[in-house]
Design an enzyme around this catalytic site. Structure first.
Site, PDB file in Angstrom:
ATOM      1  N   LYS A 187     -12.419  -3.910   0.698  1.00  0.00           N
ATOM      2  CA  LYS A 187     -13.012  -2.974   1.655  1.00  0.00           C
ATOM      3  C   LYS A 187     -14.541  -2.982   1.598  1.00  0.00           C
ATOM      4  O   LYS A 187     -15.204  -2.592   2.551  1.00  0.00           O
ATOM      5  CB  LYS A 187     -12.456  -1.574   1.438  1.00  0.00           C
ATOM      6  CG  LYS A 187     -10.978  -1.529   1.824  1.00  0.00           C
ATOM      7  CD  LYS A 187     -10.376  -0.162   1.789  1.00  0.00           C
ATOM      8  CE  LYS A 187      -8.974  -0.165   2.368  1.00  0.00           C
ATOM      9  NZ  LYS A 187      -7.957  -0.737   1.437  1.00  0.00           N
TER      10      LYS A 187
HETATM   11  C1  LIG Z   1      -6.720  -1.145   1.844  1.00  0.00           C
HETATM   12  C2  LIG Z   1      -6.046  -2.132   0.962  1.00  0.00           C
HETATM   13  C3  LIG Z   1      -4.988  -2.953   1.432  1.00  0.00           C
HETATM   14  C4  LIG Z   1      -4.416  -2.822   2.833  1.00  0.00           C
HETATM   15  O1  LIG Z   1      -5.295  -3.283   3.841  1.00  0.00           O
HETATM   16  P1  LIG Z   1      -5.069  -2.900   5.386  1.00  0.00           P
HETATM   17  O2  LIG Z   1      -6.272  -3.348   6.107  1.00  0.00           O
HETATM   18  O3  LIG Z   1      -4.887  -1.403   5.412  1.00  0.00           O
HETATM   19  O4  LIG Z   1      -3.818  -3.605   5.845  1.00  0.00           O
HETATM   20  C5  LIG Z   1      -4.469  -3.903   0.562  1.00  0.00           C
HETATM   21  N1  LIG Z   1      -4.920  -4.026  -0.703  1.00  0.00           N
HETATM   22  C6  LIG Z   1      -5.919  -3.254  -1.194  1.00  0.00           C
HETATM   23  C7  LIG Z   1      -6.354  -3.437  -2.601  1.00  0.00           C
HETATM   24  C8  LIG Z   1      -6.513  -2.281  -0.386  1.00  0.00           C
HETATM   25  O5  LIG Z   1      -7.498  -1.510  -0.882  1.00  0.00           O
END
Ligand SMILES: *Cc1c(COP(=O)(O)O)cnc(C)c1O
Length: 452
Positions: A110
């Protein structure tokens, strides 16, 4: 380039406007009015490093920002990623690569989007003279990444609500030990759902939101999706020529934001063979991609908590393409989903999407097996990706978080707890959090007192 709402009842916006307001005024999500065909650019992009590629790709969309301004924002955003290629692609065997997306400041993917978004916001504040109070609720990684995207930015404060005692201690420390004066970790007496309910109530008071330049931190901002497309492209360009047409990205998925960002590239002409949507036991999207039925249920907490969702907030963007941009259809289907919790589709793209679902037992088993076979340690989210790799394809598995963020699960799986110096450093720093009742009035008073 203009950006339109998936629900078709908002005027087209520029990139900067769409980024600033996040959700379209008609309740839809912003999408590029048209998608550029980028096939003829690919050969020229091969020489570019990560930030150069990011600037070139984003400039196709952010054409209201001068290229040197955009370039500066991009450079600044990825300075905090110590690896020289930002998103390293590692080969585990002949047909298997790992794309490591956990080298940013909070050790989860993220950061790619939220570092960029933080710098875009900073640029907008400087250009307009306005300030920004960012407000969000988190059950884990998003809050920390948002905080680190806005850390110590001028005329900016960030308030993140989380359920007190219900997130991991490392996750709490990533939010509450920054030492930054503009960060407020608000530990709510209640559940994540309570935090979200309060948030909705606060944004529902439009006068309050306007007066305080309140902005929502969530997963639907257009800039987040586009920033995430870049690492797929960067990885694809680094593959040997012979493998490029046969590659499948395997994506640990919750809200469908990450995998959607990759799929957009296929829509722009990049010859990617497939995307595997890897879910945990909350298998909403696995059920969708196997049956066409999209039906929400109740969340069952798992070892991969950032994927514990039952409403995929970015799914509406894919829906928009499924109905060929017919916004009236999008509105009708979203209405039906709201009223009945489900809808059956018959025209989703079975050729490019596949899916899988991993239980907690599967997560522990894959973690153990990958460690034994390759000497590589995966986190519980990435572990879900090993549920159904396609033997006919070259797989690129997305490593969405560093395993050191999930010590308890790793101890269960392989009997050891990986460490990371950034997390170790947090352990000796004081926790600064504000315990609050899950009441809109109390939170508003807090923002009133501490906002910018
Ligand atoms: C947010 C997250 C996901 C999921 O990603 P999306 O974009 O919501 O599909 C997967 N793995 C981790 C470690 C995350 O923080």
């Amino acid at each position: 380039m203009k950006f339109v709402s998936t629900r078709g009842q908002a005027a087209p916006h520029t990139f900067s406007e769409a980024v600033a307001i996040g959700l379209a005024p008609d309740g839809g999500l912003f999408m590029p009015e048209t998608l550029p065909d980028i096939r003829s650019r690919l050969a020229g992009w091969r020489q570019l490093g990560y930030t150069g590629l990011c600037r070139e790709f984003l400039s196709l969309f952010a054409d209201d920002l001068p290229t040197e301004v955009l370039g500066g924002i991009v450079e600044k955003s990825y300075l905090s990623f110590p690896q020289p290629d930002v998103a390293p692609l590692r080969r585990l065997d002949e047909r298997l690569y790992v794309l490591e997306l956990f080298h940013g400041p909070t050790l989860a993917f993220k950061d790619f989007a939220l570092q960029l978004l933080g710098n875009l916001y900073e640029h907008q504040c400087a250009a307009t003279g306005r300030s920004l109070n960012a407000l969000g609720a988190t059950s884990g990684d998003t809050g920390a990444a948002a905080i680190h995207g806005l850390l110590s930015k001028p005329r900016t404060a960030v308030f993140i609500l989380y359920p007190d005692g219900r997130i991991s201690s490392l996750q709490e420390r990533q939010m509450a030990c920054t030492g930054a004066a503009n960060v407020y970790a608000l530990a709510i007496d209640g559940s994540f759902d309570d935090a979200q309910r309060v948030l909705k109530e606060i944004f529902g008071d439009r006068e309050f939101a306007r007066r305080h330049d309140l902005s929502a931190v969530n997963s639907i901002n257009l800039a987040r999706v586009l920033a995430q497309s870049v690492y797929y492209l960067h990885a694809w360009l680094r593959l040997p020529e012979a493998e490029r047409g046969n590659v499948e990205f395997v994506v640990p998925t919750g809200n469908f934001g990450n995998v959607f960002a990759g799929w957009l590239l296929a829509r722009m002409g990049v010859p990617i063979r497939g995307f595997n949507v890897a879910t945990n036991q909350n298998d909403l999207l696995h059920r969708f991609f196997t049956t066409g039925e999209y039906r929400t249920g109740t969340v069952h907490p798992s070892l991969a908590p950032s994927m514990d969702i039952q409403v995929a907030s970015n799914f509406e963007r894919y829906l928009y393409y499924m109905v060929d941009g017919d916004a009236a259809r999008v509105r009708a289907i979203m209405q039906e989903l709201k009223a009945t919790g489900g809808h059956r589709f018959d025209n989703f793209d079975r050729d490019i999407f596949s899916s899988s679902c991993a239980t907690d037992e599967d997560i522990l088993r894959h973690t153990r097996e990958v460690h034994q076979r390759y000497g590589y340690i995966v986190d519980p989210h990435m572990a879900c990706a090993f549920q159904s790799l396609n033997p006919d394809r070259v797989s690129i598995v997305l490593a969405t978080a560093h395993p050191a963020k999930f010590p308890a699960a790793l101890r269960r799986a392989i009997g050891q707890e990986p460490v990371h110096p950034a997390l170790e450093a947090l352990k000796s720093r004081p926790i600064v959090k504000h315990r609050m009742k899950a009441e809109a009035g109390a939170i508003k008073a807090f923002i009133e007192a501490h906002g910018v």
